[in-house]
Scaffold this active site. Structure first.
Site, PDB file in Angstrom:
ATOM      1  N   ALA A 146       0.107  -1.777 -13.351  1.00 37.39           N
ATOM      2  CA  ALA A 146       1.058  -0.812 -12.681  1.00 37.39           C
ATOM      3  C   ALA A 146       0.129  -0.164 -11.618  1.00 37.39           C
ATOM      4  CB  ALA A 146       1.574   0.286 -13.758  1.00 37.39           C
ATOM      5  N   ASP A 175       6.230  -6.374 -19.591  1.00 34.42           N
ATOM      6  CA  ASP A 175       5.711  -6.851 -20.881  1.00 34.42           C
ATOM      7  C   ASP A 175       5.782  -8.320 -20.555  1.00 34.42           C
ATOM      8  OD1 ASP A 175       4.850  -4.978 -22.438  1.00 34.42           O
ATOM      9  OD2 ASP A 175       7.132  -4.326 -22.750  1.00 34.42           O
ATOM     10  N   LYS A 177      -3.302   5.788 -11.930  1.00 32.85           N
ATOM     11  CA  LYS A 177      -1.928   5.673 -11.443  1.00 32.85           C
ATOM     12  C   LYS A 177      -1.640   6.760 -10.515  1.00 32.85           C
ATOM     13  CE  LYS A 177       0.028   3.296 -15.760  1.00 32.85           C
ATOM     14  NZ  LYS A 177       1.248   3.218 -16.484  1.00 32.85           N
ATOM     15  N   ALA A 236      11.112  -7.796 -16.477  1.00 36.08           N
ATOM     16  CA  ALA A 236       9.612  -8.244 -15.951  1.00 36.08           C
ATOM     17  C   ALA A 236       9.795  -9.934 -15.423  1.00 36.08           C
ATOM     18  CB  ALA A 236       8.649  -8.286 -16.898  1.00 36.08           C
ATOM     19  N   THR A 257      16.511   0.084 -15.084  1.00 38.43           N
ATOM     20  CA  THR A 257      15.146  -0.715 -15.494  1.00 38.43           C
ATOM     21  C   THR A 257      15.256  -2.030 -14.821  1.00 38.43           C
ATOM     22  OG1 THR A 257      16.591  -2.016 -17.272  1.00 38.43           O
ATOM     23  CG2 THR A 257      15.676   0.028 -18.082  1.00 38.43           C
ATOM     24  N   GLU A 273      18.894   6.618 -18.485  1.00 35.38           N
ATOM     25  CA  GLU A 273      18.304   5.347 -18.284  1.00 35.38           C
ATOM     26  C   GLU A 273      19.192   4.556 -18.642  1.00 35.38           C
ATOM     27  OE1 GLU A 273      14.064   3.598 -19.007  1.00 35.38           O
ATOM     28  OE2 GLU A 273      15.444   2.449 -20.465  1.00 35.38           O
ATOM     29  N   HIS A 330      -0.873   3.069 -25.049  1.00 35.78           N
ATOM     30  CA  HIS A 330      -0.207   1.802 -25.010  1.00 35.78           C
ATOM     31  C   HIS A 330      -0.846   0.818 -26.175  1.00 35.78           C
ATOM     32  CE1 HIS A 330       0.410  -2.168 -23.175  1.00 35.78           C
ATOM     33  NE2 HIS A 330       1.531  -1.695 -22.836  1.00 35.78           N
TER      34      HIS A 330
HETATM   35  C1  LIG Z   1       9.537   4.952 -19.128  1.00 33.82           C
HETATM   36  C2  LIG Z   1       9.184   3.356 -19.157  1.00 33.82           C
HETATM   37  C3  LIG Z   1      10.179   2.529 -18.552  1.00 33.82           C
HETATM   38  C4  LIG Z   1       9.988   1.273 -18.751  1.00 33.82           C
HETATM   39  N1  LIG Z   1      11.046   0.568 -18.202  1.00 33.82           N
HETATM   40  C5  LIG Z   1      10.359  -0.960 -18.143  1.00 33.82           C
HETATM   41  C6  LIG Z   1      11.279  -1.928 -17.396  1.00 33.82           C
HETATM   42  O1  LIG Z   1      12.435  -1.553 -16.795  1.00 33.82           O
HETATM   43  N2  LIG Z   1      11.056  -3.151 -17.341  1.00 33.82           N
HETATM   44  C7  LIG Z   1      10.010  -3.934 -18.203  1.00 33.82           C
HETATM   45  O2  LIG Z   1       9.686  -4.781 -18.204  1.00 33.82           O
HETATM   46  N3  LIG Z   1       9.290  -2.852 -18.927  1.00 33.82           N
HETATM   47  C8  LIG Z   1       9.616  -1.500 -18.945  1.00 33.82           C
HETATM   48  N4  LIG Z   1       8.745  -0.565 -19.855  1.00 33.82           N
HETATM   49  C9  LIG Z   1       7.801  -1.282 -20.620  1.00 33.82           C
HETATM   50  C10 LIG Z   1       6.529  -1.421 -19.912  1.00 33.82           C
HETATM   51  O3  LIG Z   1       6.661  -2.566 -18.913  1.00 33.82           O
HETATM   52  C11 LIG Z   1       5.401  -1.856 -20.906  1.00 33.82           C
HETATM   53  O4  LIG Z   1       5.109  -0.634 -21.757  1.00 33.82           O
HETATM   54  C12 LIG Z   1       4.149  -2.540 -20.436  1.00 33.82           C
HETATM   55  O5  LIG Z   1       3.437  -3.128 -21.511  1.00 33.82           O
HETATM   56  C13 LIG Z   1       3.235  -1.334 -19.761  1.00 33.82           C
HETATM   57  O6  LIG Z   1       3.639  -1.076 -18.566  1.00 33.82           O
HETATM   58  P1  LIG Z   1       2.594   0.145 -17.819  1.00 33.82           P
HETATM   59  O7  LIG Z   1       3.571   0.003 -16.574  1.00 33.82           O
HETATM   60  O8  LIG Z   1       2.423   1.387 -18.401  1.00 33.82           O
HETATM   61  O9  LIG Z   1       1.317  -0.997 -17.660  1.00 33.82           O
HETATM   62  P2  LIG Z   1       0.058  -0.572 -17.203  1.00 33.82           P
HETATM   63  O10 LIG Z   1      -0.056   0.886 -16.696  1.00 33.82           O
HETATM   64  O11 LIG Z   1      -0.560  -1.768 -16.315  1.00 33.82           O
HETATM   65  O12 LIG Z   1      -0.992  -0.712 -18.597  1.00 33.82           O
HETATM   66  C14 LIG Z   1      -0.756  -1.778 -19.519  1.00 33.82           C
HETATM   67  C15 LIG Z   1      -1.926  -1.833 -20.172  1.00 33.82           C
HETATM   68  O13 LIG Z   1      -3.107  -2.222 -19.364  1.00 33.82           O
HETATM   69  C16 LIG Z   1      -4.197  -1.149 -19.551  1.00 33.82           C
HETATM   70  N5  LIG Z   1      -4.571  -0.891 -17.995  1.00 33.82           N
HETATM   71  C17 LIG Z   1      -3.797  -0.114 -17.151  1.00 33.82           C
HETATM   72  N6  LIG Z   1      -4.427  -0.059 -15.997  1.00 33.82           N
HETATM   73  C18 LIG Z   1      -5.314  -0.927 -16.110  1.00 33.82           C
HETATM   74  C19 LIG Z   1      -6.511  -1.343 -15.085  1.00 33.82           C
HETATM   75  N7  LIG Z   1      -6.415  -0.881 -13.920  1.00 33.82           N
HETATM   76  N8  LIG Z   1      -7.511  -2.262 -15.848  1.00 33.82           N
HETATM   77  C20 LIG Z   1      -7.568  -2.572 -16.859  1.00 33.82           C
HETATM   78  N9  LIG Z   1      -6.625  -2.025 -17.878  1.00 33.82           N
HETATM   79  C21 LIG Z   1      -5.416  -1.297 -17.509  1.00 33.82           C
HETATM   80  C22 LIG Z   1      -3.345   0.042 -20.029  1.00 33.82           C
HETATM   81  O14 LIG Z   1      -4.538   0.842 -20.756  1.00 33.82           O
HETATM   82  C23 LIG Z   1      -2.419  -0.539 -21.001  1.00 33.82           C
HETATM   83  O15 LIG Z   1      -2.977  -0.956 -22.100  1.00 33.82           O
HETATM   84  C24 LIG Z   1       8.857   0.522 -19.525  1.00 33.82           C
HETATM   85  C25 LIG Z   1       7.979   1.658 -20.414  1.00 33.82           C
HETATM   86  C26 LIG Z   1       8.358   2.965 -20.033  1.00 33.82           C
HETATM   87  C27 LIG Z   1       7.461   4.021 -20.722  1.00 33.82           C
END
Ligand SMILES: Cc1cc2nc3c(=O)[nH]c(=O)nc-3n(C[C@H](O)[C@H](O)[C@H](O)COP(=O)(O)OP(=O)(O)OC[C@H]3O[C@@H](n4cnc5c(N)ncnc54)[C@H](O)[C@@H]3O)c2cc1C
Length: 293
Positions: A128, A110, A168, A52, A49, A18, A152
């Site tokens: 997501a 984030d 997802k 956000a 990456t 990455e 998370h």
């Molecule tokens: C491999 C990896 C790569 C990353 N790369 C980046 C990057 O390039 N840029 C960046 O900004 N960040 C990046 N991150 C960080 C990531 O954006 C954060 O961890 C963010 O806080 C959560 O992202 P997510 O896609 O898991 O969110 P989500 O899946 O949306 O989850 C976020 C929170 O919401 C809850 N949730 C999920 N879906 C729902 C729903 N439908 N209804 C209600 N609650 C829900 C989950 O339980 C969780 O607590 C990365 C993380 C990882 C693990």
């Protein structure tokens, strides 16, 4: 190259790195050397990456372009949807499709940290899973989502977090990239819990070498990862402020983690490079010497 095809067709585990786009011109020169060095290890693919709110949009695009066109590497482009409207998401995805990108990791991003001062687009997507649904209906990318082995930090519970991970997958994620852990058992436990609720897609473990104590503390605090007992004790035993000793410990610990993961048949190793080459190079060379990669 769709990454899922690699896991179906390859007899051996994949190696991937990455990268994030360099933040300044000064960083660019040293980063170019990092890419050159790690490209020589012939990774199966690399990932880029995305800040956000679109904060790194141009930088991410330029890096993806360079990796595909100059280095001829397969790429997973990340897309963090927070704050972006549907038109902007489509415009970013169109530019990636034009470059020949076939894989997208769909993320929320984030909000508070990375996008201070940003007014989210009124139609921005909350999660997501919403982004996956949005992309799936419009594009042919191979899609992935992020997994959080320790849950998370904002999740109501680990179980609820996993339900959303399952959503997802239902919404189009064909693979999961897991956040790093500093106790490999947490990854195996995560995979077991995923399988138990019917999440069947490949789960690629992310490995974050310990680059320094300061970075370790920042990164684990940001994503709520715990620093396992072995790491705590190992670091405590080192002379204070001995950065070289910390780096060597970090490399040895990452090699051990990768060995444990590979011996259990993970689809590959995804190394979070933090745009550095020394530790990833040492780790991969050791794994290759052991014929694990
Ligand atoms: C491999 C990896 C790569 C990353 N790369 C980046 C990057 O390039 N840029 C960046 O900004 N960040 C990046 N991150 C960080 C990531 O954006 C954060 O961890 C963010 O806080 C959560 O992202 P997510 O896609 O898991 O969110 P989500 O899946 O949306 O989850 C976020 C929170 O919401 C809850 N949730 C999920 N879906 C729902 C729903 N439908 N209804 C209600 N609650 C829900 C989950 O339980 C969780 O607590 C990365 C993380 C990882 C693990």
């Amino acid at each position: 190259m769709r990454v899922t095809d690699l896991w179906t067709k390859n007899a051996r585990p994949t190696l991937s790195f990455e990268f994030f786009p360099p933040r300044s011109e000064k960083d660019e020169a040293s980063f170019a050397k990092v890419v050159d060095t790690l490209a020589e290890l012939k990774p199966d693919f690399v990932s880029v990456t995305f800040g956000a709110g679109g904060s790194s949009r141009e930088g991410s695009y330029q890096l993806v372009k360079k990796l595909i066109q100059e280095k001829e590497l397969g790429v997973i482009a990340y897309l963090a949807a927070y704050g972006l409207g549907p038109d902007e998401i489509c415009s970013i995805l169109d530019t990636y499709a034009d470059l020949g990108v076939e894989n997208i990791l769909a993320l929320r991003g984030d909000p508070p940290r990375a996008t201070e001062g940003l007014t989210p687009h009124p139609e921005s997507l909350a999660h997501a899973s919403d982004l996956l649904h949005f992309i799936k209906g419009r594009y042919a990318f191979c899609l992935g989502g992020a997994g959080h082995p320790e849950g998370h930090p904002e999740a109501a519970s680990k179980a609820r977090d996993l339900d959303y991970l399952k959503l997802k997958v239902a919404n189009g994620a064909e693979f999961i990239i897991a956040n790093f852990v500093y106790d490999t058992r947490l990854f195996f436990d995560f995979v077991e819990r995923c399988r138990a609720i019917g999440i069947g897609v490949p789960i690629l473990p992310g490995v974050m070498p310990i680059y320094s104590v300061k970075l370790l503390e920042i990164l684990t605090k940001t994503c709520g990862a715990t620093i396992g007992e072995e790491v705590r004790k190992g670091l405590a035993a080192l002379p204070a402020d001995d950065t070289k000793a910390v780096a060597e410990f970090g490399i040895a610990f990452a090699i051990k983690q990768c060995r444990e993961l590979l011996e259990q048949g993970v689809p590959g190793i995804h190394l979070y490079t933090m745009d550095r080459s020394a530790a990833p190079l040492a780790i991969v060379n050791a794994l290759k010497n052991e014929k694990l990669l």
